[in-house]
Design a protein around this motif. Structure first.
Motif, PDB file in Angstrom:
ATOM      1  N   ASP A  41       0.849  -1.188   0.000  1.00 27.87           N
ATOM      2  CA  ASP A  41       0.000   0.000   0.000  1.00 27.87           C
ATOM      3  C   ASP A  41       0.881   1.232   0.000  1.00 27.87           C
ATOM      4  OD1 ASP A  41      -2.185  -1.655   0.296  1.00 27.87           O
ATOM      5  OD2 ASP A  41      -2.032  -1.609   2.488  1.00 27.87           O
ATOM      6  N   TRP A  94     -10.123   1.691  -9.417  1.00 27.75           N
ATOM      7  CA  TRP A  94      -9.950   2.075  -8.024  1.00 27.75           C
ATOM      8  C   TRP A  94     -11.277   2.551  -7.474  1.00 27.75           C
ATOM      9  CZ3 TRP A  94      -5.373   1.291  -5.572  1.00 27.75           C
ATOM     10  CH2 TRP A  94      -4.250   1.089  -6.377  1.00 27.75           C
ATOM     11  N   GLU A 114      -9.415   7.092   0.629  1.00 30.31           N
ATOM     12  CA  GLU A 114      -8.775   5.811   0.416  1.00 30.31           C
ATOM     13  C   GLU A 114      -9.249   5.223  -0.900  1.00 30.31           C
ATOM     14  OE1 GLU A 114      -9.153   3.218   3.711  1.00 30.31           O
ATOM     15  OE2 GLU A 114      -7.865   1.684   2.843  1.00 30.31           O
ATOM     16  N   THR A 124      -9.120   1.811  -3.147  1.00 28.98           N
ATOM     17  CA  THR A 124      -8.719   0.404  -3.116  1.00 28.98           C
ATOM     18  C   THR A 124      -9.116  -0.248  -4.433  1.00 28.98           C
ATOM     19  OG1 THR A 124     -10.769   0.053  -1.930  1.00 28.98           O
ATOM     20  CG2 THR A 124      -8.758  -0.103  -0.657  1.00 28.98           C
ATOM     21  N   GLY A 167      -7.109  -5.712  -3.532  1.00 24.86           N
ATOM     22  CA  GLY A 167      -6.919  -5.392  -2.128  1.00 24.86           C
ATOM     23  C   GLY A 167      -5.846  -4.339  -1.880  1.00 24.86           C
ATOM     24  N   ARG A 168      -5.227  -3.838  -2.944  1.00 24.96           N
ATOM     25  CA  ARG A 168      -4.221  -2.793  -2.724  1.00 24.96           C
ATOM     26  C   ARG A 168      -4.913  -1.481  -2.423  1.00 24.96           C
ATOM     27  NH1 ARG A 168      -0.158  -1.671  -7.163  1.00 24.96           N
ATOM     28  NH2 ARG A 168       0.548  -0.451  -5.391  1.00 24.96           N
ATOM     29  N   SER A 169      -4.242  -0.644  -1.709  1.00 18.11           N
ATOM     30  CA  SER A 169      -4.870   0.655  -1.521  1.00 18.11           C
ATOM     31  C   SER A 169      -3.858   1.784  -1.617  1.00 18.11           C
ATOM     32  CB  SER A 169      -5.622   0.706  -0.188  1.00 18.11           C
ATOM     33  OG  SER A 169      -4.730   0.541   0.875  1.00 18.11           O
TER      34      SER A 169
END
Lengths: 508, 323
Positions: free
Chosen positions: B48, B105, B125, B127, B131-133
């Motif tokens: 992340d 995203w 945020e 994401t 699951g990446r953010s």
């Protein structure tokens, strides 16, 4: 990603070990980490306290009473705290109150009484008025009036902004106008180009036109800034004796102040634009694109509403009150009256005033003035003044023009390090006593101090207008240095010339 | 109360399993170059990137008793962006247009009031499905360094990247007003990268003294270098000629370690002299200087003035302090 997980292994096992540590060991570690960090963050607080303790344990110097020595120590410690700010500044005010009761042995009620006077009331009232004025959202209209008069040339717009900001700021305080005009400056910049790098110099001239326009205006009238009100308060406390009609001249009213200082502000105005354009070369010579878009924005606001007119009229009434009746009822009363009128008329919500005014500042000025008066009453100010003059004597600056220049340089130096109101509150008692010892007019020296305290062009923290404009994020701290020193030089010369040539005509 | 504690614990555990990079942007070119490094390093599903801008809390006294927020609210009502948001958006743009980052995203916005200030902390945020953010965070704190360090407390990070603001001074200056990078490097519990002129492609220079800690640093760097396709070189400094064989042994150990990981070092050499001077002069030819620092905290680090800090202070190249 396997690598990272394996990297985390040692760290995880360390954590497990820590969990097994006894509670006591954990607490000890926590305490030591905390105290080290705490001591480090607050180091200046402890340094100031140690300096104070050492001074108090030394023998009292000749010619000073024990009380005077305590007050002097408190002033020095407070000054260190003002400059380094290890604790919130209102907490310094609390310390001053505690010191007066616990160290000096004054009665608690007496100290409480000395915290409030007309100057403090005036500072509080004008801050409330300031929020009320900003909330009226007249800024777009003012901006439109400016560009309608000046046209679209960058130089002319900047001069127009300085003049209008200055004229307004001289009556309603520099912070008010800076807060009002800041969006005007930024809007003109962003409407010209979206890329901040292409408009760096343009942003600098526009924003400094606001900041310095307001700063030079702050000296114009007593309502221009807190420091003016503080000086007026000191003159009355130090020299006015109701039983002696001779001392009536130490009551400086609104109009008298304007006669002394207003011409200086007007003379400084053209220099602001000149210096700014000599220092920063704006990328665009003409802002017609931005002006056209600004016009569209203003037109979307529609015509002036009744509420707008009411707020303008209320403000003019406050102004008239300050000019004509403030000697009878006090400037603070008029300011409070104005703020009350805005609230009663429903033009501003109390919540806005409550969150827009930093009440700690009101408190701080109250405590600083109270300490300043103690400086005079215990004789500490007299002692410092005598030593200060003895120091200046070898370079011939202990009287006349030299002394004026010395006081001005001292004030400029101090005011660049802390807020200018605090600078006047701290220096006021000393310089006024200096004037008495050197047999100079306390009024001239007082004016020089109050006016020099506006010459904080060098740093972001110096004047309220600079701080507010810096909050826009378009300026760098080095910009202030680059252009500020030129402003300091020009302003000091203009002030000393005024003191030398113009003020004698006013019969001081 | 207990429930939230458990939630926090779980959140922390989840975060520890990920590789989290905190990039502090202040609008300077260096900070965006640091971001570029982060985007290469964290270009995988388990990493992340958190972009942070810290705004100092406004001091009411300095603005003459009128809160600066009055001016800020006025700016907002004109539709103007507050400083910081602009910088964060530019950073996000740079990340999203970068290679391999463009994907779907989602967006989530949270807002925390700081001490009743409506213009307090803001967080956006983003994401993606993997699951990446990417997190944009605008933070208010008493000082910039304190804000960055507070942010560490909120969630552990593996690396903090800062642009060098250029105002490093001697001991007296550090005592009075340490530069932000200096302060963060001193107190941060994780690795810190101070980005200076990032000439890319010249590889990392690992400085080892043979200690366990240095070996861990070598291992980690091997992983990182594989990730961003960078060259590695190893050096060790001997205080005098007699101890040069020891230094050579340290270098050899590091080279063996790297080879075992499948990384072939470009150069491996020793120097004789004062450690930090030699490291700085050797570092001229590389993009990054990587030094290890043991886990001492706060003041101890300050007073001991380790080699790592001297390198960080005087080098003109980007320096990574590895913890």
């Amino acid at each position: 990603m396997g690598g990272y997980n394996s990297m985390n292994q040692p760290a995880a096992s360390v954590r497990d070990e820590q969990k097994k540590d006894s509670f006591g060991a954990k607490l000890a570690k926590l305490l030591s980490d905390f105290s080290v960090h705490y001591m480090w963050e607050k180091k200046w607080f402890f340094i100031a306290m140690i300096v104070g303790a050492i001074m108090l344990s030394l023998p009292v110097p000749d010619g000073l009473s024990r009380e005077a020595w305590i007050v002097l120590t408190m002033s020095l410690v407070a000054t260190i705290l003002f400059v380094t700010e290890p604790i919130p500044l209102p907490a310094v005010a609390l310390l001053i109150i505690l010191g007066q009761v616990l160290l000096l042995g004054s009665a608690s009620s007496d100290v409480a009484k000395s915290l409030w006077n007309d100057s403090v009331l005036f500072i509080m009232g004008s801050l409330m008025l300031a929020v009320a004025v900003v909330k009226q959202k007249l800024d777009k209209r003012i901006a439109w009036i400016i560009v309608r008069i000046t046209g679209t040339k960058t130089t002319r717009i900047c001069f127009g902004i300085s003049v209008v900001s200055g004229l307004l700021a001289s009556f309603i305080g520099e912070h008010t106008v800076a807060a009002m005009m800041l969006p005007v400056g930024i809007t003109l910049v962003t409407l010209t180009s979206d890329d901040p790098k292409k408009v760096r110099n343009l942003a600098a001239v526009l924003l400094f036109s606001i900041a310095y326009g307001c700063s030079v205006a702050g000296i114009g009238t007593p309502s221009g800034g807190a420091r003016n009100a503080i000086m007026i308060g000191y003159w009355r406390e130090f020299f006015y004796d109701p039983s002696n009609p001779e001392t009536q001249r130490f009551i400086i009213d609104y109009v008298t102040w304007m006669m002394f200082a207003y011409p200086m502000f007007l003379i400084q105005l053209p220099f602001v634009t000149l210096i700014l354009f000599l220092t920063f070369k704006p990328e665009y010579r003409d802002l017609s694109r931005a002006v056209v878009k600004l016009r569209a924005q203003v037109e979307s606001e529609g015509p002036m509403k009744a509420a707008d007119w009411v707020s303008i009229i209320l403000f003019l009434l406050v102004l008239i009150g300050w000019i004509f009746v403030s000697d009878e009822v006090g400037m603070g009363t008029i300011a409070i009256l104005g703020a009350t009128a805005f609230l009663v008329a429903g033009l501003v919500r109390w919540e806005d005033i409550n969150s827009g005014v930093n009440w700690g500042v009101v408190f701080l000025y109250g405590a600083a003035i109270s300490l300043g008066i103690e400086m005079k009453e215990t004789g500490a100010a007299q002692w410092v003044a005598e030593n200060f003059l003895a120091m200046l004597a070898p370079i011939g600056a202990n009287e006349g023009f030299g002394l004026w220049a010395a006081v001005s340089v001292l004030t400029t130096a101090v005011t660049n390090m802390m807020s200018n109101g605090a600078a006047v509150a701290v220096l006021g008692p000393v310089v006024l006593k200096v004037a008495v010892v050197a047999q100079e007019s306390p009024i001239v020296i007082g004016f020089i101090t109050a006016i020099s305290s506006a010459f904080a062009y060098l740093t972001v923290v110096g004047t309220p207008a600079c701080t507010i404009v810096y909050a826009s994020g378009y300026l760098k701290t080095t910009d202030f240095l680059a252009v500020g020193w030129k402003m300091v030089v020009v302003s000091t010369i203009i002030m000393l010339l005024a003191a030398f040539v113009y003020w004698p005509f006013l019969g001081i | 109360m207990a429930e939230t504690d458990i939630d926090l614990e779980r959140l922390y555990e989840e975060r520890r399993a990920r590789y989290r990079v905190l990039v502090c942007v202040d609008g300077s070119d260096e900070s965006y170059r640091g971001l570029e490094y982060a985007s290469q390093l964290a270009n995988n599903p388990n990493s992340d990137i958190i972009l942070l801008y810290v705004r100092p809390i406004d001091q009411g006294l300095r603005s003459g008793g009128l809160q600066v927020r009055v001016a800020r609210e006025n700016m907002l009502s004109w539709g103007l962006e507050l400083p910081g948001i602009k910088y964060l958006k530019k950073g996000l743009e740079q990340l999203m247009t970068g290679e391999g980052m463009a994907s779907d995203w989602g967006e989530k916005i949270t807002h925390t009031d700081i001490e009743g200030d409506p213009l307090g902390d803001n967080k956006i945020e983003y994401t993606n499905e993997g699951g990446r953010s990417i997190v944009l965070k605008l933070k208010t704190a008493s000082t910039i360094a304190a804000g960055i360090l507070d942010q560490y407390e909120l969630g552990p990070y593996d690396l903090i990247i800062l642009g060098d603001s250029g105002s490093w001074g001697g001991w007296a200056k550090s005592l009075w007003d340490p530069a932000v990078a200096e302060k963060v490097a001193m107190h941060a519990p994780c690795s810190v990268l101070v980005a200076r002129e990032l000439a890319r492609g010249k590889g990392h220079l690992l400085c080892t003294d043979g200690s366990d800690h240095a070996m861990r640093m070598v291992k980690r760097s091997g992983v990182v270098a594989g990730k961003i396709n960078s060259h590695l070189s190893v050096m060790s400094v001997a205080l005098d000629v007699e101890s040069e064989p020891d230094a050579q042994k340290n270098v050899d150990a590091a080279v063996t370690e790297l080879k075992a990981m499948g990384v072939e070092p470009v150069n491996a050499f020793t120097r004789v002299g004062s450690p930090f001077e030699e490291i700085i002069s050797a570092g001229e030819d590389y993009s990054f200087i990587v030094v290890g620092s043991d886990g001492r905290t706060g003041l101890k680090r300050f007073f001991m003035g380790s080699v790592a800090f001297k390198v960080m202070e005087h080098s003109k190249k980007s320096v990574i302090i590895n913890r």
